[in-house]
Design an enzyme around this catalytic site. Sequence first.
Site, short mmCIF file in Angstrom:
data_model
loop_
_atom_site.label_atom_id
_atom_site.label_comp_id
_atom_site.label_asym_id
_atom_site.label_seq_id
_atom_site.Cartn_x
_atom_site.Cartn_y
_atom_site.Cartn_z
N GLY A 170 -12.62 -19.80 18.04
CA GLY A 170 -12.67 -19.14 19.35
C GLY A 170 -13.72 -18.05 19.41
N GLY A 171 -14.80 -18.23 18.65
CA GLY A 171 -15.82 -17.19 18.53
C GLY A 171 -16.69 -16.98 19.74
N GLY A 206 -15.14 -16.59 22.76
CA GLY A 206 -14.24 -15.96 23.70
C GLY A 206 -14.43 -14.46 23.78
CG LEU A 241 -10.69 -10.63 19.55
CD1 LEU A 241 -11.10 -9.17 19.45
CD2 LEU A 241 -9.22 -10.81 19.16
CG ASP A 279 -9.28 -28.90 21.01
OD1 ASP A 279 -8.48 -28.03 20.60
OD2 ASP A 279 -9.12 -29.51 22.08
CE LYS A 310 -1.20 -14.68 19.40
NZ LYS A 310 -2.47 -15.33 19.02
CB ALA A 317 -2.41 -2.83 22.19
CB ILE A 320 -7.97 -6.81 24.13
CG1 ILE A 320 -7.13 -7.03 22.87
CG2 ILE A 320 -9.39 -6.44 23.76
CD1 ILE A 320 -7.57 -8.24 22.05
#
Length: 352
Positions: free
Chosen positions: A10-11, A13, A15, A56, A157, A180, A182
């Site tokens: 997920g690099g 995205g 975050l 994916d 999660k 928390a 973000i």
Amino acid sequence: MERIPILVTGGCGFLGTAVVSALLDIQRYAITVIDINPPSLGSTTFPNDVRYVRCDVLDPATLLKTFSESRPAIVIHTVGVYPLGMKRYSMEGKEMVFEVNVEGTKNVIDASRMCGAKGIVYTSSVTVVFDELNKDFRNVDETWPTGRAGTSYGLSKAIAEDIVLSANAHDFVTCALRSAPIFGPNDTAIIPTLHSCIAAGQTPFILGTGTNFQDFVYVVNVADAHVLAVGNLLNSQTAAGETMFITNGTPVTTRDLCLAVWKEFGHVPRFQITIPEALASWMGFGAEWVSWLTSTEGLLSRGIVSDGCRDRYASILKARRVLGYAPRVSLEEGLKISCQHYQKQLNGRSKR
């Protein structure tokens, strides 16, 4: 000096992009990013010294092939589905959330082990504890129980976090960072949502007492924590098998956060009206019915009311002790940077 291979899921995205940038600053890592939407060739938006691969996490075969080619020492797993709007506060649409957040995490662990990685840094969330929506959580630490969340995100999660920590072993070390909510440049949730209250004429209204404290964290600080965790797992490994809360370390009242954001856009409410939580909850219920009847989602729901009226903040003492984590960007500075970035986006849209 030979660079240490690191793989970030997920690099591309919100975050993930910040994590990649923080890793590049260290200048000792060779970075591979997997994402379902990697940048096109020649893109100037993403760094050209990073290898991007379309992949994916729900495709185990392609995942293993990519991991085997890059042979990462450590994997940073940031991929996750985060429902927005009313779905955030329910189990609606849980199938996709659980498939990506739980099954996807299992696939990443399997591929990491099979390619010989030394461990995983997992992006968890404060919701593993906080998503008991009708409870207050004050100065929570890592000893508090998980698995009681009433939302698809919080519960998924928590399950995924348990899977990651259960995989911890002497030859494969894992840790989980409980972030928390973000915010930052390109944030699609916090800043845009609070900004939308201005046009909707909702800024004068205070839900509940407005004195409850909540945690938030600037995206750069979360990225820093991930880099510290990578270094720890590669060296002392004191973070192995551990969870740690990652916040800005400065809980703020919901009202003060809203006022700070609105002020950055030149808006100050001309008056204030306090709406008791019970009344606000009924209003949220009515808004949900209107949303259902009109097939258009509004800005108010019972989940939003409950969440906005609760105390939700955690201690970061463990992250400070184990990782040496210290929030680099203050809450005030982070909000200013984030709002200025969002204002530029709005200005760009208006010129089209």
